[in-house]
Design a protein around this motif. Structure first.
Motif, PDB file in Angstrom:
ATOM      1  N   UNK A  27       0.853  -1.190   0.000  1.00  0.00           N
ATOM      2  CA  UNK A  27       0.000   0.000   0.000  1.00  0.00           C
ATOM      3  C   UNK A  27       0.887   1.237   0.000  1.00  0.00           C
ATOM      4  N   UNK A  28       0.515   2.195  -0.806  1.00  0.00           N
ATOM      5  CA  UNK A  28       1.211   3.480  -0.848  1.00  0.00           C
ATOM      6  C   UNK A  28       2.709   3.320  -1.089  1.00  0.00           C
ATOM      7  N   UNK A  44      -8.457  -0.650   9.982  1.00  0.00           N
ATOM      8  CA  UNK A  44      -9.094  -0.507   8.677  1.00  0.00           C
ATOM      9  C   UNK A  44     -10.590  -0.273   8.820  1.00  0.00           C
ATOM     10  N   UNK A  45     -11.101   0.646   8.037  1.00  0.00           N
ATOM     11  CA  UNK A  45     -12.535   0.893   7.962  1.00  0.00           C
ATOM     12  C   UNK A  45     -13.185  -0.130   7.034  1.00  0.00           C
ATOM     13  N   UNK A  46     -14.514  -0.280   7.068  1.00  0.00           N
ATOM     14  CA  UNK A  46     -15.190  -1.234   6.173  1.00  0.00           C
ATOM     15  C   UNK A  46     -14.892  -1.011   4.697  1.00  0.00           C
ATOM     16  N   UNK A  47     -14.617   0.256   4.330  1.00  0.00           N
ATOM     17  CA  UNK A  47     -14.324   0.531   2.920  1.00  0.00           C
ATOM     18  C   UNK A  47     -12.857   0.316   2.565  1.00  0.00           C
ATOM     19  N   UNK A  48     -12.060  -0.170   3.514  1.00  0.00           N
ATOM     20  CA  UNK A  48     -10.653  -0.456   3.256  1.00  0.00           C
ATOM     21  C   UNK A  48      -9.708   0.684   3.552  1.00  0.00           C
ATOM     22  N   UNK A  49     -10.219   1.873   3.873  1.00  0.00           N
ATOM     23  CA  UNK A  49      -9.331   2.986   4.239  1.00  0.00           C
ATOM     24  C   UNK A  49      -8.816   2.782   5.667  1.00  0.00           C
ATOM     25  N   UNK A  50      -7.735   3.456   5.977  1.00  0.00           N
ATOM     26  CA  UNK A  50      -7.075   3.253   7.265  1.00  0.00           C
ATOM     27  C   UNK A  50      -7.254   4.458   8.178  1.00  0.00           C
ATOM     28  N   UNK A  51      -7.615   4.193   9.420  1.00  0.00           N
ATOM     29  CA  UNK A  51      -7.774   5.273  10.404  1.00  0.00           C
ATOM     30  C   UNK A  51      -6.432   5.814  10.895  1.00  0.00           C
ATOM     31  N   UNK A  52      -5.352   5.110  10.659  1.00  0.00           N
ATOM     32  CA  UNK A  52      -4.031   5.627  11.036  1.00  0.00           C
ATOM     33  C   UNK A  52      -3.219   6.032   9.804  1.00  0.00           C
ATOM     34  N   UNK A  53      -3.861   6.070   8.643  1.00  0.00           N
ATOM     35  CA  UNK A  53      -3.191   6.480   7.424  1.00  0.00           C
ATOM     36  C   UNK A  53      -2.471   5.332   6.736  1.00  0.00           C
ATOM     37  N   UNK A  54      -1.963   5.616   5.575  1.00  0.00           N
ATOM     38  CA  UNK A  54      -1.242   4.616   4.788  1.00  0.00           C
ATOM     39  C   UNK A  54       0.233   4.565   5.210  1.00  0.00           C
ATOM     40  N   UNK A  55       0.924   3.471   4.949  1.00  0.00           N
ATOM     41  CA  UNK A  55       2.341   3.399   5.309  1.00  0.00           C
ATOM     42  C   UNK A  55       3.150   4.467   4.580  1.00  0.00           C
ATOM     43  N   UNK A  56       4.060   5.095   5.307  1.00  0.00           N
ATOM     44  CA  UNK A  56       4.943   6.099   4.709  1.00  0.00           C
ATOM     45  C   UNK A  56       6.411   5.687   4.834  1.00  0.00           C
ATOM     46  N   UNK A  57       6.659   4.492   5.348  1.00  0.00           N
ATOM     47  CA  UNK A  57       8.007   3.939   5.391  1.00  0.00           C
ATOM     48  C   UNK A  57       7.901   2.430   5.221  1.00  0.00           C
ATOM     49  N   UNK A  58       9.018   1.789   4.942  1.00  0.00           N
ATOM     50  CA  UNK A  58       9.075   0.339   5.005  1.00  0.00           C
ATOM     51  C   UNK A  58       9.171  -0.100   6.467  1.00  0.00           C
ATOM     52  N   UNK A  59       9.138  -1.401   6.688  1.00  0.00           N
ATOM     53  CA  UNK A  59       9.333  -1.941   8.029  1.00  0.00           C
ATOM     54  C   UNK A  59      10.817  -1.848   8.373  1.00  0.00           C
ATOM     55  N   UNK A  60      11.133  -1.295   9.553  1.00  0.00           N
ATOM     56  CA  UNK A  60      12.509  -0.984   9.924  1.00  0.00           C
ATOM     57  C   UNK A  60      12.890  -1.643  11.239  1.00  0.00           C
ATOM     58  N   UNK A  72       6.197   3.399   9.948  1.00  0.00           N
ATOM     59  CA  UNK A  72       5.497   4.672  10.074  1.00  0.00           C
ATOM     60  C   UNK A  72       4.292   4.715   9.142  1.00  0.00           C
ATOM     61  N   UNK A  73       3.243   5.353   9.634  1.00  0.00           N
ATOM     62  CA  UNK A  73       2.008   5.516   8.873  1.00  0.00           C
ATOM     63  C   UNK A  73       1.589   6.978   8.900  1.00  0.00           C
ATOM     64  N   UNK A  74       0.724   7.355   7.959  1.00  0.00           N
ATOM     65  CA  UNK A  74       0.239   8.719   7.899  1.00  0.00           C
ATOM     66  C   UNK A  74      -0.542   9.085   9.140  1.00  0.00           C
ATOM     67  N   UNK A  75      -0.941  10.357   9.254  1.00  0.00           N
ATOM     68  CA  UNK A  75      -1.687  10.857  10.414  1.00  0.00           C
ATOM     69  C   UNK A  75      -0.859  10.735  11.697  1.00  0.00           C
ATOM     70  N   UNK A  76       0.465  10.810  11.591  1.00  0.00           N
ATOM     71  CA  UNK A  76       1.363  10.784  12.748  1.00  0.00           C
ATOM     72  C   UNK A  76       1.174   9.513  13.568  1.00  0.00           C
ATOM     73  N   UNK A  77       1.437   8.379  12.980  1.00  0.00           N
ATOM     74  CA  UNK A  77       1.323   7.095  13.662  1.00  0.00           C
ATOM     75  C   UNK A  77       2.514   6.208  13.341  1.00  0.00           C
TER      76      UNK A  77
END
Length: 355
Positions: A27-28, A44-60, A72-77
């Motif tokens: 994703x993203x 995840x919401x029923x429509x597939x969107x994320x309440x914590x945002x989409x990933x903005x980094x790889x797994x580290x 890291x995920x969007x919306x400061x998470x």
């Protein structure tokens, strides 16, 4: 949630996924694997969107030895994972709680708190994350979240957490002197301010920061009178305003020098104390070797704030106040603090709230 203002610098290396087997997600522009994905799915919401945002980094890699993972995920998470907490699922940390977790004093999973053991949860009037060695708590409407840990957290919990008489924390823990007569040595003592102004201190610290019997106050008149002179009259006038505003003991120049409680003067001793109060001789002295702009390197003590801090601090000793904590006027380390903080006010009231 406010934007993330502190970021952890870790090499961005794509990692093999620990944890349970399942279909990974892309994703993203980033893969979400294993145990971190298990936590991500909870948001995840029923429509597939994320309440914590989409990933903005790889797994580290996370932890001092790379034993854990974070992403890291969007919306400061962010989601953090370690098998020591849960082999099958990571834990989300977000917003102002995450901002606090990433500060140099807390130092994310490598610091005093360790890894999160809960995701962000609802408190009564706020939010919190529990960690291996403490928690970070946020009150609704506040501009920052604050950490609690150790003896302070144990005592706060015994009082009923945020619903008890102390309310939410309003500072992080800070260093305090181990003893009231310690001079520049904090030891292991820590203090913390809560919203109603009460204090908790860890073992080894004096929770009152008062020295009964060491004061020169005239308790019958509720005054501390002085005679003598000092060239630091502006600092002396500020000192009287600072302490007298509490309405408990009034510092004032004596109308009869023979009846003065203390004598003030200046002296010059390079390498000596910046100032001192001596109970035996009832003297308060200020050291020109530091306070004079012409004698001390870089003129660091020549500002009115530094001079006021020193004069007010020594008059505090004359009224029986002991050394206390960082950010307090009675901090044993000279500073630019020129107002009483909650530690000063609480100790002073404990000592001089006359019947």
């Amino acid at each position: 949630m406010t934007p993330l203002v502190i970021f952890t610098a870790i090499a961005a290396t794509l990692l093999a996924a620990p944890g349970v087997a399942h279909a990974d997600q892309y994703r993203n522009g980033h893969w979400i694997f294993g145990s971190i994905e298990q936590e991500f799915l909870r948001f995840l919401n029923p429509n597939g969107s994320s309440r914590i945002g989409e990933p903005t980094s790889d797994e580290l890699l996370a932890g001092a030895s790379g034993e854990g993972r974070w992403q890291e995920f969007g919306y400061t998470n962010r989601i953090f994972w370690t098998a020591a907490v849960d082999p099958g699922r990571g834990r989300q940390v977000g917003g102002l709680i995450l901002s606090k977790y990433l500060t140099p004093n807390i130092k994310y999973e490598k610091g005093v708190l360790g890894y999160p053991v809960t995701s962000e949860e609802q408190a009564v009037g706020g939010r919190y994350n529990n960690f291996q060695n403490g928690a970070i708590t946020y009150q609704n409407g506040a501009i920052a979240a604050y950490a609690t840990y150790g003896d302070i957290r144990t005592q706060w919990g015994a009082s009923g957490w945020e619903t008890g008489p102390y309310g939410f924390p309003s500072t992080d823990p800070y260093q305090c002197t181990e003893e009231t007569n310690a001079n520049g040595v904090y030891g292991n003592g820590k203090g913390q301010t809560f919203l109603n102004g009460n204090k908790y201190f860890t073992s080894g610290a004096d929770s009152s920061f008062i020295n009964p019997g060491s004061e020169s106050v005239n308790t019958a008149l509720k005054t501390l009178t002085y005679k003598g002179t000092t060239k630091y009259t502006n600092a002396l006038n500020s000192t009287k305003l600072i302490w007298n505003a509490r309405g408990l003991v009034q510092i004032q120049q004596s109308s009869d020098p023979n009846l003065a409680d203390v004598t003030i003067s200046d002296y010059n001793q390079p390498g000596g104390a910046v100032g001192f109060y001596d109970k035996a001789s009832r003297t308060v002295q200020f050291n020109d070797a530091y306070l004079s702009a012409t004698t001390y390197p870089n003129n660091m003590y020549s500002t009115l704030a530094r001079q006021t801090n020193l004069v007010a601090h020594e008059f505090g000793h004359a009224m029986g106040m002991g050394h206390s904590c960082q950010t307090a006027l009675m901090d044993p380390i000279s500073s630019n603090v020129t107002q009483l903080n909650i530690v000063d006010k609480t100790a002073f009231s404990q000592m001089w709230s006359f019947p």
